[in-house]
Design a protein around this motif. Structure first.
Motif, PDB file in Angstrom:
ATOM      1  N   PRO A  12       0.177  -2.272 -10.568  1.00  0.00           N
ATOM      2  CA  PRO A  12      -0.960  -1.451 -10.162  1.00  0.00           C
ATOM      3  C   PRO A  12      -1.398  -0.489 -11.259  1.00  0.00           C
ATOM      4  O   PRO A  12      -0.687  -0.265 -12.231  1.00  0.00           O
ATOM      5  CB  PRO A  12      -0.423  -0.685  -8.946  1.00  0.00           C
ATOM      6  N   ARG A  13      -2.571   0.078 -11.063  1.00  0.00           N
ATOM      7  CA  ARG A  13      -3.108   1.068 -11.989  1.00  0.00           C
ATOM      8  C   ARG A  13      -2.449   2.417 -11.698  1.00  0.00           C
ATOM      9  O   ARG A  13      -2.213   2.773 -10.549  1.00  0.00           O
ATOM     10  CB  ARG A  13      -4.617   1.177 -11.770  1.00  0.00           C
ATOM     11  N   GLY A  14      -2.163   3.166 -12.763  1.00  0.00           N
ATOM     12  CA  GLY A  14      -1.639   4.507 -12.562  1.00  0.00           C
ATOM     13  C   GLY A  14      -0.790   4.989 -13.717  1.00  0.00           C
ATOM     14  O   GLY A  14      -0.611   4.302 -14.723  1.00  0.00           O
ATOM     15  N   TRP A  15      -0.274   6.195 -13.564  1.00  0.00           N
ATOM     16  CA  TRP A  15       0.650   6.788 -14.522  1.00  0.00           C
ATOM     17  C   TRP A  15       2.053   6.329 -14.167  1.00  0.00           C
ATOM     18  O   TRP A  15       2.455   6.400 -13.010  1.00  0.00           O
ATOM     19  CB  TRP A  15       0.597   8.316 -14.455  1.00  0.00           C
ATOM     20  N   PHE A  16       2.797   5.851 -15.148  1.00  0.00           N
ATOM     21  CA  PHE A  16       4.165   5.407 -14.934  1.00  0.00           C
ATOM     22  C   PHE A  16       5.100   6.183 -15.850  1.00  0.00           C
ATOM     23  O   PHE A  16       4.826   6.350 -17.042  1.00  0.00           O
ATOM     24  CB  PHE A  16       4.309   3.909 -15.238  1.00  0.00           C
ATOM     25  N   ALA A  17       6.214   6.657 -15.309  1.00  0.00           N
ATOM     26  CA  ALA A  17       7.223   7.337 -16.122  1.00  0.00           C
ATOM     27  C   ALA A  17       7.916   6.287 -16.985  1.00  0.00           C
ATOM     28  O   ALA A  17       8.443   5.298 -16.476  1.00  0.00           O
ATOM     29  CB  ALA A  17       8.236   8.042 -15.229  1.00  0.00           C
ATOM     30  N   ILE A 151      18.857   1.265 -13.943  1.00  0.00           N
ATOM     31  CA  ILE A 151      17.897   0.210 -14.273  1.00  0.00           C
ATOM     32  C   ILE A 151      17.906  -0.819 -13.155  1.00  0.00           C
ATOM     33  O   ILE A 151      18.952  -1.391 -12.826  1.00  0.00           O
ATOM     34  CB  ILE A 151      18.236  -0.448 -15.624  1.00  0.00           C
ATOM     35  N   ILE A 152      16.723  -1.022 -12.585  1.00  0.00           N
ATOM     36  CA  ILE A 152      16.558  -1.990 -11.506  1.00  0.00           C
ATOM     37  C   ILE A 152      15.510  -2.989 -11.957  1.00  0.00           C
ATOM     38  O   ILE A 152      14.380  -2.605 -12.261  1.00  0.00           O
ATOM     39  CB  ILE A 152      16.091  -1.302 -10.200  1.00  0.00           C
ATOM     40  N   LYS A 153      15.852  -4.251 -11.998  1.00  0.00           N
ATOM     41  CA  LYS A 153      14.906  -5.278 -12.436  1.00  0.00           C
ATOM     42  C   LYS A 153      14.083  -5.733 -11.230  1.00  0.00           C
ATOM     43  O   LYS A 153      14.411  -6.704 -10.558  1.00  0.00           O
ATOM     44  CB  LYS A 153      15.634  -6.443 -13.091  1.00  0.00           C
ATOM     45  N   THR A 154      13.019  -4.971 -10.983  1.00  0.00           N
ATOM     46  CA  THR A 154      12.133  -5.274  -9.865  1.00  0.00           C
ATOM     47  C   THR A 154      10.768  -4.672 -10.148  1.00  0.00           C
ATOM     48  O   THR A 154      10.600  -3.897 -11.080  1.00  0.00           O
ATOM     49  CB  THR A 154      12.706  -4.715  -8.538  1.00  0.00           C
ATOM     50  N   HIS A 155       9.822  -5.019  -9.351  1.00  0.00           N
ATOM     51  CA  HIS A 155       8.478  -4.459  -9.445  1.00  0.00           C
ATOM     52  C   HIS A 155       8.512  -3.053  -8.854  1.00  0.00           C
ATOM     53  O   HIS A 155       9.152  -2.828  -7.819  1.00  0.00           O
ATOM     54  CB  HIS A 155       7.518  -5.350  -8.655  1.00  0.00           C
ATOM     55  N   PRO A 156       7.857  -2.058  -9.508  1.00  0.00           N
ATOM     56  CA  PRO A 156       7.879  -0.682  -8.982  1.00  0.00           C
ATOM     57  C   PRO A 156       7.417  -0.585  -7.531  1.00  0.00           C
ATOM     58  O   PRO A 156       7.877   0.266  -6.784  1.00  0.00           O
ATOM     59  CB  PRO A 156       6.922   0.070  -9.903  1.00  0.00           C
ATOM     60  N   ARG A 157       6.524  -1.461  -7.124  1.00  0.00           N
ATOM     61  CA  ARG A 157       6.010  -1.420  -5.751  1.00  0.00           C
ATOM     62  C   ARG A 157       7.128  -1.651  -4.733  1.00  0.00           C
ATOM     63  O   ARG A 157       7.113  -1.093  -3.640  1.00  0.00           O
ATOM     64  CB  ARG A 157       4.908  -2.472  -5.595  1.00  0.00           C
ATOM     65  N   GLU A 158       8.121  -2.479  -5.102  1.00  0.00           N
ATOM     66  CA  GLU A 158       9.253  -2.735  -4.204  1.00  0.00           C
ATOM     67  C   GLU A 158      10.016  -1.453  -3.917  1.00  0.00           C
ATOM     68  O   GLU A 158      10.458  -1.212  -2.794  1.00  0.00           O
ATOM     69  CB  GLU A 158      10.196  -3.770  -4.827  1.00  0.00           C
ATOM     70  N   VAL A 159      10.167  -0.610  -4.923  1.00  0.00           N
ATOM     71  CA  VAL A 159      10.879   0.658  -4.742  1.00  0.00           C
ATOM     72  C   VAL A 159      10.068   1.565  -3.822  1.00  0.00           C
ATOM     73  O   VAL A 159      10.607   2.140  -2.866  1.00  0.00           O
ATOM     74  CB  VAL A 159      11.135   1.339  -6.107  1.00  0.00           C
ATOM     75  N   VAL A 160       8.771   1.697  -4.099  1.00  0.00           N
ATOM     76  CA  VAL A 160       7.907   2.567  -3.297  1.00  0.00           C
ATOM     77  C   VAL A 160       7.910   2.132  -1.822  1.00  0.00           C
ATOM     78  O   VAL A 160       8.025   2.956  -0.909  1.00  0.00           O
ATOM     79  CB  VAL A 160       6.471   2.587  -3.854  1.00  0.00           C
ATOM     80  N   GLU A 161       7.823   0.837  -1.597  1.00  0.00           N
ATOM     81  CA  GLU A 161       7.728   0.342  -0.215  1.00  0.00           C
ATOM     82  C   GLU A 161       9.049   0.412   0.535  1.00  0.00           C
ATOM     83  O   GLU A 161       9.069   0.397   1.752  1.00  0.00           O
ATOM     84  CB  GLU A 161       7.199  -1.095  -0.217  1.00  0.00           C
ATOM     85  N   ASN A 162      10.168   0.469  -0.186  1.00  0.00           N
ATOM     86  CA  ASN A 162      11.467   0.416   0.478  1.00  0.00           C
ATOM     87  C   ASN A 162      12.312   1.672   0.335  1.00  0.00           C
ATOM     88  O   ASN A 162      13.430   1.729   0.843  1.00  0.00           O
ATOM     89  CB  ASN A 162      12.261  -0.789  -0.051  1.00  0.00           C
ATOM     90  N   VAL A 163      11.819   2.699  -0.352  1.00  0.00           N
ATOM     91  CA  VAL A 163      12.617   3.889  -0.597  1.00  0.00           C
ATOM     92  C   VAL A 163      13.017   4.583   0.711  1.00  0.00           C
ATOM     93  O   VAL A 163      14.092   5.151   0.804  1.00  0.00           O
ATOM     94  CB  VAL A 163      11.905   4.855  -1.575  1.00  0.00           C
ATOM     95  N   ALA A 164      12.188   4.543   1.715  1.00  0.00           N
ATOM     96  CA  ALA A 164      12.498   5.199   2.980  1.00  0.00           C
ATOM     97  C   ALA A 164      13.581   4.444   3.763  1.00  0.00           C
ATOM     98  O   ALA A 164      14.245   5.020   4.630  1.00  0.00           O
ATOM     99  CB  ALA A 164      11.238   5.330   3.837  1.00  0.00           C
ATOM    100  N   ASP A 165      13.776   3.171   3.443  1.00  0.00           N
ATOM    101  CA  ASP A 165      14.787   2.386   4.157  1.00  0.00           C
ATOM    102  C   ASP A 165      16.163   2.805   3.723  1.00  0.00           C
ATOM    103  O   ASP A 165      17.151   2.604   4.286  1.00  0.00           O
ATOM    104  CB  ASP A 165      14.612   0.893   3.879  1.00  0.00           C
TER     105      ASP A 165
END
Length: 165
Positions: A12-17, A151-165
């Motif tokens: 996605p578009r945006g600022w990434f650390a 280090i997690i080899k995944t798409h950042p969106r996966e972290v955002v969508e699952n962090v609350a789980d």
């Protein structure tokens, strides 16, 4: 059996650390790997940070491996082409004229609260918002960030969508 082409991952578009401010010193070059590609980050002698595409347009050398910072620019270790912080080639030591297409991609950078952010947009648009500053970050009333990286080899969106789980 017919093999299918590997699925292209989009981001996605945006600022990434992409790092911490204290990880790249003045006159230092560092390689970065994000969004399925490589970048070269470097600071000039005054501390200004730039992030460019890592591969030299001349013969494809990775500038982050052996590249050197010179007068606010980064020099490719292979044939010594030199690029400024905007990605423009400013010197080819063995040529009288710099080729018109001699440039590498440059990416917007923001250093806020001790973190290096890189703007990523697949469409190439410029940032339309800034990262908010935490006023207390530079205050003597608070401790520095405590950094713990995983280090997690995944798409950042996966972290955002699952962090609350």
């Amino acid at each position: 059996m017919v093999e299918s082409a590997p699925e292209k991952t989009t981001f996605p578009r945006g600022w990434f650390a992409v790092g911490y401010s204290n990880e790249i010193e003045n006159d230092q070059v560092q390689g970065l790997a994000y969004f399925g590609t490589k970048y070269v980050a470097f600071r000039d002698e005054h501390g200004k940070l730039a992030i460019l595409d890592a591969y030299c347009p001349h013969l494809g050398a990775d500038i982050s491996v052996g590249g050197k910072v010179e007068n606010g620019c980064v020099r490719c270790p292979f044939h010594a082409w030199k690029f400024d912080g905007d990605g423009k080639c400013v010197d080819v030591p063995y040529a009288k004229k710099i080729p018109r297409g001699a440039k590498v991609g440059s990416h917007p950078v923001s250093e806020v609260n001790g973190i290096i952010f890189m703007w990523h947009d697949p469409a190439g648009t410029e940032p339309h918002y800034e990262i908010p500053k935490v006023d207390q970050y530079h205050s003597g009333d608070w401790l520095e960030w405590s950094i713990n990286s995983v280090i997690i080899k995944t798409h950042p969106r996966e972290v955002v969508e699952n962090v609350a789980d």
